[in-house]
Design a protein around this motif. Structure first.
Motif, mmCIF file in Angstrom:
data_model
loop_
_atom_site.group_PDB
_atom_site.id
_atom_site.type_symbol
_atom_site.label_atom_id
_atom_site.label_comp_id
_atom_site.label_asym_id
_atom_site.label_seq_id
_atom_site.Cartn_x
_atom_site.Cartn_y
_atom_site.Cartn_z
ATOM 1 N N PHE A 192 0.845 -1.193 0.000
ATOM 2 C CA PHE A 192 0.000 0.000 0.000
ATOM 3 C C PHE A 192 0.879 1.241 0.000
ATOM 4 O O PHE A 192 1.990 1.222 0.512
ATOM 5 C CB PHE A 192 -0.890 0.048 1.258
ATOM 6 C CG PHE A 192 -1.803 -1.121 1.429
ATOM 7 C CD1 PHE A 192 -1.423 -2.199 2.212
ATOM 8 C CD2 PHE A 192 -3.041 -1.143 0.817
ATOM 9 C CE1 PHE A 192 -2.254 -3.294 2.371
ATOM 10 C CE2 PHE A 192 -3.889 -2.226 0.969
ATOM 11 C CZ PHE A 192 -3.491 -3.298 1.745
ATOM 12 N N TYR A 193 0.338 2.318 -0.547
ATOM 13 C CA TYR A 193 0.993 3.597 -0.382
ATOM 14 C C TYR A 193 -0.070 4.673 -0.239
ATOM 15 O O TYR A 193 -1.211 4.507 -0.682
ATOM 16 C CB TYR A 193 1.981 3.901 -1.502
ATOM 17 C CG TYR A 193 1.375 4.269 -2.829
ATOM 18 C CD1 TYR A 193 1.015 3.268 -3.729
ATOM 19 C CD2 TYR A 193 1.197 5.596 -3.204
ATOM 20 C CE1 TYR A 193 0.482 3.590 -4.958
ATOM 21 C CE2 TYR A 193 0.677 5.912 -4.430
ATOM 22 C CZ TYR A 193 0.315 4.911 -5.313
ATOM 23 O OH TYR A 193 -0.212 5.229 -6.530
ATOM 24 N N SER A 194 0.347 5.768 0.396
ATOM 25 C CA SER A 194 -0.586 6.844 0.696
ATOM 26 C C SER A 194 0.095 8.189 0.470
ATOM 27 O O SER A 194 1.206 8.416 0.937
ATOM 28 C CB SER A 194 -1.053 6.737 2.149
ATOM 29 O OG SER A 194 -1.798 7.872 2.521
ATOM 30 N N VAL A 195 -0.597 9.075 -0.230
ATOM 31 C CA VAL A 195 -0.065 10.408 -0.471
ATOM 32 C C VAL A 195 -0.704 11.445 0.444
ATOM 33 O O VAL A 195 -0.329 12.626 0.402
ATOM 34 C CB VAL A 195 -0.224 10.829 -1.943
ATOM 35 C CG1 VAL A 195 0.548 9.869 -2.846
ATOM 36 C CG2 VAL A 195 -1.686 10.877 -2.337
ATOM 37 N N GLY A 196 -1.678 11.016 1.269
ATOM 38 C CA GLY A 196 -2.302 11.958 2.192
ATOM 39 C C GLY A 196 -3.296 11.245 3.089
ATOM 40 O O GLY A 196 -3.610 10.055 2.889
ATOM 41 N N ILE A 197 -3.811 11.988 4.064
ATOM 42 C CA ILE A 197 -4.764 11.413 5.012
ATOM 43 C C ILE A 197 -5.955 10.817 4.270
ATOM 44 O O ILE A 197 -6.564 11.472 3.416
ATOM 45 C CB ILE A 197 -5.247 12.481 6.013
ATOM 46 C CG1 ILE A 197 -4.072 12.959 6.871
ATOM 47 C CG2 ILE A 197 -6.349 11.929 6.914
ATOM 48 C CD1 ILE A 197 -4.442 14.108 7.791
ATOM 49 N N GLY A 198 -6.271 9.584 4.618
ATOM 50 C CA GLY A 198 -7.429 8.926 4.020
ATOM 51 C C GLY A 198 -7.241 8.468 2.597
ATOM 52 O O GLY A 198 -8.149 7.881 2.003
ATOM 53 N N GLN A 199 -6.074 8.718 2.000
ATOM 54 C CA GLN A 199 -5.815 8.330 0.612
ATOM 55 C C GLN A 199 -4.903 7.107 0.601
ATOM 56 O O GLN A 199 -3.732 7.201 0.946
ATOM 57 C CB GLN A 199 -5.152 9.480 -0.149
ATOM 58 C CG GLN A 199 -5.968 10.748 -0.198
ATOM 59 C CD GLN A 199 -5.241 11.856 -0.939
ATOM 60 O OE1 GLN A 199 -4.934 11.730 -2.122
ATOM 61 N NE2 GLN A 199 -4.956 12.935 -0.247
ATOM 62 N N ILE A 200 -5.469 5.968 0.204
ATOM 63 C CA ILE A 200 -4.737 4.710 0.208
ATOM 64 C C ILE A 200 -4.835 4.073 -1.173
ATOM 65 O O ILE A 200 -5.930 3.965 -1.720
ATOM 66 C CB ILE A 200 -5.316 3.721 1.241
ATOM 67 C CG1 ILE A 200 -5.468 4.376 2.616
ATOM 68 C CG2 ILE A 200 -4.459 2.455 1.301
ATOM 69 C CD1 ILE A 200 -4.165 4.748 3.271
ATOM 70 N N SER A 201 -3.699 3.663 -1.685
ATOM 71 C CA SER A 201 -3.676 2.905 -2.941
ATOM 72 C C SER A 201 -3.161 1.507 -2.637
ATOM 73 O O SER A 201 -2.147 1.342 -1.957
ATOM 74 C CB SER A 201 -2.766 3.577 -3.964
ATOM 75 O OG SER A 201 -3.275 4.831 -4.334
ATOM 76 N N SER A 202 -3.877 0.515 -3.135
ATOM 77 C CA SER A 202 -3.522 -0.878 -2.915
ATOM 78 C C SER A 202 -2.840 -1.431 -4.158
ATOM 79 O O SER A 202 -3.313 -1.222 -5.272
ATOM 80 C CB SER A 202 -4.775 -1.688 -2.601
ATOM 81 O OG SER A 202 -4.466 -3.065 -2.529
ATOM 82 N N GLU A 203 -1.742 -2.119 -3.928
ATOM 83 C CA GLU A 203 -0.992 -2.663 -5.045
ATOM 84 C C GLU A 203 -1.268 -4.141 -5.285
ATOM 85 O O GLU A 203 -1.139 -4.621 -6.398
ATOM 86 C CB GLU A 203 0.515 -2.474 -4.800
ATOM 87 C CG GLU A 203 0.961 -1.034 -4.855
ATOM 88 C CD GLU A 203 0.747 -0.422 -6.217
ATOM 89 O OE1 GLU A 203 1.348 -0.909 -7.196
ATOM 90 O OE2 GLU A 203 -0.036 0.552 -6.320
ATOM 91 N N VAL A 204 -1.603 -4.844 -4.235
ATOM 92 C CA VAL A 204 -1.761 -6.294 -4.349
ATOM 93 C C VAL A 204 -3.066 -6.714 -3.680
ATOM 94 O O VAL A 204 -3.247 -6.447 -2.512
ATOM 95 C CB VAL A 204 -0.579 -7.027 -3.685
ATOM 96 C CG1 VAL A 204 -0.745 -8.538 -3.847
ATOM 97 C CG2 VAL A 204 0.740 -6.560 -4.256
ATOM 98 N N PRO A 205 -3.964 -7.378 -4.402
ATOM 99 C CA PRO A 205 -5.210 -7.849 -3.786
ATOM 100 C C PRO A 205 -4.907 -8.888 -2.705
ATOM 101 O O PRO A 205 -4.141 -9.803 -2.928
ATOM 102 C CB PRO A 205 -5.968 -8.502 -4.947
ATOM 103 C CG PRO A 205 -5.328 -8.002 -6.185
ATOM 104 C CD PRO A 205 -3.911 -7.685 -5.836
ATOM 105 N N GLN A 206 -5.468 -8.721 -1.547
ATOM 106 C CA GLN A 206 -5.161 -9.626 -0.444
ATOM 107 C C GLN A 206 -6.123 -9.347 0.700
ATOM 108 O O GLN A 206 -6.990 -8.492 0.578
ATOM 109 C CB GLN A 206 -3.735 -9.392 0.034
ATOM 110 C CG GLN A 206 -3.529 -7.978 0.526
ATOM 111 C CD GLN A 206 -2.141 -7.470 0.173
ATOM 112 O OE1 GLN A 206 -1.192 -8.235 0.091
ATOM 113 N NE2 GLN A 206 -2.032 -6.186 -0.059
ATOM 114 N N ASN A 207 -5.886 -10.034 1.792
ATOM 115 C CA ASN A 207 -6.768 -9.821 2.939
ATOM 116 C C ASN A 207 -6.224 -8.767 3.879
ATOM 117 O O ASN A 207 -6.649 -8.687 5.025
ATOM 118 C CB ASN A 207 -6.980 -11.142 3.675
ATOM 119 C CG ASN A 207 -5.698 -11.606 4.345
ATOM 120 O OD1 ASN A 207 -4.624 -11.466 3.778
ATOM 121 N ND2 ASN A 207 -5.809 -12.132 5.551
ATOM 122 N N LEU A 208 -5.275 -7.968 3.420
ATOM 123 C CA LEU A 208 -4.740 -6.891 4.229
ATOM 124 C C LEU A 208 -5.373 -5.571 3.811
ATOM 125 O O LEU A 208 -5.811 -5.415 2.667
ATOM 126 C CB LEU A 208 -3.216 -6.801 4.066
ATOM 127 C CG LEU A 208 -2.406 -8.019 4.495
ATOM 128 C CD1 LEU A 208 -0.944 -7.847 4.083
ATOM 129 C CD2 LEU A 208 -2.519 -8.237 5.991
#
Lengths: 114, 119
Positions: A48-64
């Motif tokens: 995952f990576y985030s550029v700001g509060i509440g902004q999350i990008s997921s790179e790999v589908p998973q249970n995390l």
């Protein structure tokens, strides 16, 4: 100076249990934040990576999942851990990656699933 | 998509000798940065050196230097006068930059080279 704190350092959890790993950064504002997983003897996989509060990008589908409730706080979670979730988890931060500023890593969490 | 290849899973060298770690990458991007990170047995990832693709001059940091060959997409790390403390996993990493990547700059890592310095 900037510092990054990641905890816990080591965690042993049974299959099916929940997970919460926390990462905080000090000494900088609005950093990009990252969660990586490193399997034994392998490279780093961006989760995952985030550029700001509440902004999350997921790179790999998973249970995390990941959340960023505050500017310098990044949390990695799971409702039910799988055996395959075992590994070494690293949190990292950067500012101005568009200018080649490097990522700085925490000390990591070694997660073992039993 | 970018890929980073480190073809040497393990290397060893005598203390005080020079060693070169190989890294190649594949990208269609015109501007990017390359990094070498070190991960000692303590597992902390430490930045060793970085190189901007637009700079022809090879980066150096004390005993560490790179041989950056942009046309060949090669980015090797040379460690001179190797020391026992250099024993670690070394990762090559790539990040594209520029308008098309703004806000989406992500590092791609190679699989690493385990370097052992022999006393």
């Amino acid at each position: 100076s900037q510092t990054i704190h990641q905890w816990p350092a080591t965690l042993v959890q049974p299959v099916g249990s929940p997970l919460s790993l926390e990462c905080t950064v000090e000494g900088t504002s609005n950093p990009n934040l990252y969660w990586y997983r490193q399997a034994a003897g392998r490279g780093l996989q961006l989760l995952f990576y985030s550029v700001g509060i509440g902004q999350i990008s997921s790179e790999v589908p998973q249970n995390l999942s990941a959340s960023r409730p505050q500017d310098r706080q990044f949390i990695l979670s799971s409702k039910k851990l799988l055996l395959s979730d075992s590994g070494f988890y690293l949190c990292a931060w950067s500012v101005a990656p568009e200018h080649g500023q490097p990522q700085h890593f925490g000390d990591g969490t070694r997660l073992s699933i039993l | 998509a970018q890929t980073v290849t480190q073809s040497q899973p393990e290397m060893s060298v005598q203390e005080a000798e020079t060693v070169t770690l190989s890294c190649t990458y594949d990208t269609s991007e015109s501007n990017y940065y390359l990094f070498w990170y070190k991960q000692p047995p303590s597992r902390q990832m430490i930045l060793v050196i970085r190189q901007e693709a637009y700079k022809q001059q090879n980066a150096t940091e004390n005993r560490f230097s790179v041989n950056f060959q942009k046309a060949a997409k090669s980015f090797s790390l040379k460690i001179s006068d190797s020391q026992l403390g250099d024993t670690a996993m070394y990762f090559c990493a790539f990040i594209p930059i520029g308008p098309s990547n703004f806000g989406n700059e992500k590092l791609t890592f190679g699989t690493g080279t385990r370097l052992t310095i022999i006393p």
